[in-house]
Design a protein around this motif. Structure first.
Motif, short mmCIF file in Angstrom:
data_model
loop_
_atom_site.label_atom_id
_atom_site.label_comp_id
_atom_site.label_asym_id
_atom_site.label_seq_id
_atom_site.Cartn_x
_atom_site.Cartn_y
_atom_site.Cartn_z
N SER A 272 0.78 -1.24 0.00
CA SER A 272 0.00 0.00 0.00
C SER A 272 0.81 1.29 0.00
CB SER A 272 -0.93 0.01 1.23
OG SER A 272 -0.18 -0.09 2.43
N ARG A 273 2.14 1.20 -0.01
CA ARG A 273 2.92 2.42 0.11
C ARG A 273 3.99 2.55 -0.96
NH1 ARG A 273 3.89 1.31 6.53
NH2 ARG A 273 1.68 1.16 7.09
N THR A 274 3.63 2.17 -2.18
CA THR A 274 4.55 2.30 -3.29
C THR A 274 3.77 2.51 -4.57
OG1 THR A 274 6.34 1.25 -4.53
CG2 THR A 274 4.63 -0.19 -3.69
N ASP A 275 4.41 3.12 -5.56
CA ASP A 275 3.79 3.29 -6.86
C ASP A 275 4.29 2.27 -7.87
OD1 ASP A 275 6.35 4.26 -6.96
OD2 ASP A 275 5.87 6.15 -7.95
N LEU A 276 5.02 1.25 -7.39
CA LEU A 276 5.47 0.18 -8.28
C LEU A 276 4.29 -0.72 -8.64
CD1 LEU A 276 8.82 -0.81 -6.50
CD2 LEU A 276 8.57 0.43 -8.67
N PRO A 277 4.29 -1.31 -9.83
CA PRO A 277 3.16 -2.16 -10.24
C PRO A 277 3.08 -3.44 -9.41
CG PRO A 277 4.94 -2.25 -11.85
CD PRO A 277 5.30 -1.15 -10.89
N LEU A 278 1.86 -3.80 -9.02
CA LEU A 278 1.63 -4.95 -8.17
C LEU A 278 0.71 -5.96 -8.85
CD1 LEU A 278 0.92 -3.11 -4.77
CD2 LEU A 278 3.13 -3.89 -5.65
N THR A 279 0.75 -7.19 -8.35
CA THR A 279 -0.17 -8.21 -8.81
C THR A 279 -1.48 -8.07 -8.03
OG1 THR A 279 0.51 -9.84 -7.17
CG2 THR A 279 1.76 -9.76 -9.23
N ALA A 280 -2.46 -8.90 -8.38
CA ALA A 280 -3.76 -8.83 -7.71
C ALA A 280 -3.67 -9.15 -6.23
CB ALA A 280 -4.74 -9.79 -8.39
N ILE A 281 -2.64 -9.90 -5.81
CA ILE A 281 -2.52 -10.26 -4.38
C ILE A 281 -1.51 -9.37 -3.67
CG2 ILE A 281 -3.24 -12.64 -4.72
CD1 ILE A 281 -0.31 -13.48 -4.62
N GLY A 282 -1.08 -8.28 -4.31
CA GLY A 282 -0.24 -7.30 -3.63
C GLY A 282 1.24 -7.56 -3.65
N LEU A 283 1.74 -8.36 -4.59
CA LEU A 283 3.17 -8.58 -4.74
C LEU A 283 3.71 -7.74 -5.90
CD1 LEU A 283 3.33 -12.47 -4.34
CD2 LEU A 283 3.66 -10.73 -2.58
N VAL A 284 4.99 -7.39 -5.83
CA VAL A 284 5.60 -6.63 -6.91
C VAL A 284 5.67 -7.50 -8.15
CG1 VAL A 284 7.63 -5.34 -7.67
CG2 VAL A 284 6.96 -5.29 -5.26
N ARG A 285 5.18 -6.98 -9.27
CA ARG A 285 5.18 -7.74 -10.52
C ARG A 285 6.57 -7.66 -11.16
NH1 ARG A 285 1.77 -4.92 -13.63
NH2 ARG A 285 -0.06 -5.81 -12.60
N VAL A 286 7.19 -8.81 -11.37
CA VAL A 286 8.53 -8.82 -11.95
C VAL A 286 8.61 -9.84 -13.09
CG1 VAL A 286 9.66 -8.15 -9.78
CG2 VAL A 286 9.39 -10.57 -10.33
N ARG A 287 9.59 -9.62 -13.94
CA ARG A 287 9.92 -10.62 -14.95
C ARG A 287 10.81 -11.68 -14.33
NH1 ARG A 287 11.24 -7.48 -20.69
NH2 ARG A 287 9.13 -6.62 -20.98
N ALA A 288 11.10 -12.73 -15.10
CA ALA A 288 11.99 -13.78 -14.60
C ALA A 288 13.40 -13.25 -14.37
CB ALA A 288 12.02 -14.95 -15.58
N THR A 289 13.72 -12.11 -14.97
CA THR A 289 15.02 -11.49 -14.75
C THR A 289 15.07 -10.69 -13.45
OG1 THR A 289 14.29 -9.59 -16.06
CG2 THR A 289 15.54 -11.31 -17.21
N LEU A 290 13.93 -10.63 -12.73
CA LEU A 290 13.77 -9.91 -11.47
C LEU A 290 13.67 -8.40 -11.66
CD1 LEU A 290 16.23 -12.04 -9.31
CD2 LEU A 290 13.77 -12.33 -9.60
N GLN A 291 13.47 -7.96 -12.89
CA GLN A 291 13.19 -6.56 -13.17
C GLN A 291 11.69 -6.32 -12.99
OE1 GLN A 291 15.10 -7.19 -17.07
NE2 GLN A 291 16.02 -5.16 -16.80
N VAL A 292 11.35 -5.21 -12.35
CA VAL A 292 9.95 -4.88 -12.16
C VAL A 292 9.31 -4.59 -13.52
CG1 VAL A 292 8.32 -3.27 -11.09
CG2 VAL A 292 10.37 -3.99 -9.85
#
Length: 440
Positions: A272-292
């Protein structure tokens, strides 16, 4: 220089910083790590800390001892504003302040997941940090001391009753280790009979240890029950007011110790305290390379790993599967993230995180364990030795490996240390009250 800021010093954050220190060239980047604790907790050792098989300080890996070229900031990140490339830090003392960055690495770690059970906040303790594991051990030891001078009855029975809620790895290992400790204590407390011990494990699902297949899971239940444990499957805790537990099955009993290990939730700074993109369950969405990853592709200057990141599991046949939030993945993701970050700094392409599981191994108490790799299942003392062997190799730094190994060897000849240090919670009590020192 590039300013790399790591949010959280748990597995993924510690290993990312450690690897960056080793591989960054002089003048290439500056690394800052923000965490409210000055150490990384090696959580697989916490069940053994509760049983006195591992010293509490040996389950903590000092940041300042091992991260010598990283700027360490003692405080909690309360907001990540990636649009402005800065975080807000709340220190233990003083006013909050902001830290700018060029690249952010989100490895804040999970928090204990709780439910609105009446009395839970007042009665329960978690098992996610060293101080909680020490408190659990001291509560059991103090309970034996207090119960030994009481007549049989409700008050004595409550002191000898221990309840774990949650049948995952933490719950099962903690339950098995503390049951082993309590059983061993009976030899030192002739006033207490074995039938007075009451150990309960409450699990909402119909099985324990979802990381293993159903057959080994059923074996774990039978094994713990043979040792005197009560396993309540398909059961919820409805109330814990004043230590009086009410279960969904209708059963009620008093407990002197309630340990809540019913899973993890994403860190609030992520949910709830970031403007990074999240998944539906509130996790940071990343690629397999670990880049957001956002709607338009990779978010520049943003990486994430560990419990708060939805990392694609490239080894799973199931589309959209993500890696499970455990130490094995967090450690390796931290290392891969550091390597990928350095690669992008030098103009090279990052590599995807791919890790084939090494199997699962769990301790169920001194001399008891279970290991599974695909269809291979090992139980008993051999699995317990495999657990110890794996973790003494996995805990970071040779200094920490040696300390843990020496403690285990000394316990073979000297047995468990059964002294409670519960008074540490009030270290000034004797001074303030003027109590006379106890003489031997």
């Amino acid at each position: 220089m590039q300013e790399i800021l790591i949010v959280g010093g748990g597995y993924a954050g510690f290993y990312a910083a450690w690897r960056l220190e080793k591989r960054l060239r002089p003048g290439e980047a500056h690394v800052t790590l923000v965490d409210p604790r000055p150490y990384m907790t090696y959580q697989p050792f916490l069940p053994e800390v509760t049983a006195g098989s591992v010293e509490a300080r040996h389950a903590a890996v000092s940041h300042r001892r091992h991260l010598r070229r990283t700027r360490l900031v003692s405080g909690s990140v309360t907001r990540i504003d990636h649009a402005r490339r800065r975080v807000t830090v709340e220190p233990l003392d003083g006013a909050a302040f902001t830290l700018p960055y060029d690249t952010v690495v989100v490895t804040a770690g999970a928090v204990t997941r709780k439910f609105p059970v009446p009395g839970l906040d007042e009665q329960a303790i978690g098992m996610k940090h060293v101080e909680e594991a020490v408190a659990i051990r001291d509560a059991i030891l103090t309970g034996f001391d207090r119960a030994s001078v009481l007549p049989r009855g409700p008050e004595r029975q409550k002191l000898l009753t221990v309840t774990f809620v949650g049948g995952g790895f933490s719950g099962i290992e903690g339950f098995g280790e503390t049951l082993s400790l309590a059983t061993a204590l009976l030899r030192r407390y002739p006033e207490i009979a074995a039938d007075e011990l009451s150990f309960h494990l409450v699990e909402t699902r119909g099985r324990v240890l979802p990381e293993v297949s159903e057959g080994p899971g059923r074996w774990v239940v039978r094994h713990l029950e043979r040792r005197g444990g009560r396993i309540h499957l398909d059961t919820q805790l409805l109330s814990a007011v004043d230590g009086h537990l009410v279960l969904s099955t209708g059963e009620e009993f008093d407990t002197g110790l309630l340990v809540w290990v019913a899973g993890n939730a994403a860190n609030p700074v992520v949910t709830s305290r970031t403007d990074l993109p999240l998944t539906a369950i509130g996790l940071v969405r990343v690629r397999a390379t670990l880049q957001v990853e956002g709607e338009d592709g990779v978010v520049p200057g943003a990486w994430a790993a560990g419990d708060d990141a939805a990392v694609p599991d490239l080894t799973s046949p199931r589309p959209g599967a993500t890696t499970v939030p455990n130490a094995q993945h967090a450690v390796r993701q931290g290392k891969r993230l550091a390597a990928n970050l350095i690669a992008t700094l030098r103009g090279r392409a990052p590599r995807p995180y791919v890790h084939h599981g090494l199997g699962v191994v769990a301790t169920l108490g001194l001399g008891h364990g279970i290991f599974q790799y695909k269809r291979l299942v090992v139980t008993g003392p051999v699995a317990w030795l495999m657990h110890r062997g794996y973790h003494v190799l996995a805990v970071p730094t040779w200094e920490r490996k040696l300390r843990v190994l020496l403690i285990w060897v000394s316990a073979v000849f000297g047995g468990r240390d059964i002294v409670s240090l519960a008074a540490l919670a009030e270290p000034r009590r004797a001074f303030v009250s003027g109590e006379a020192p106890t003489r031997a």
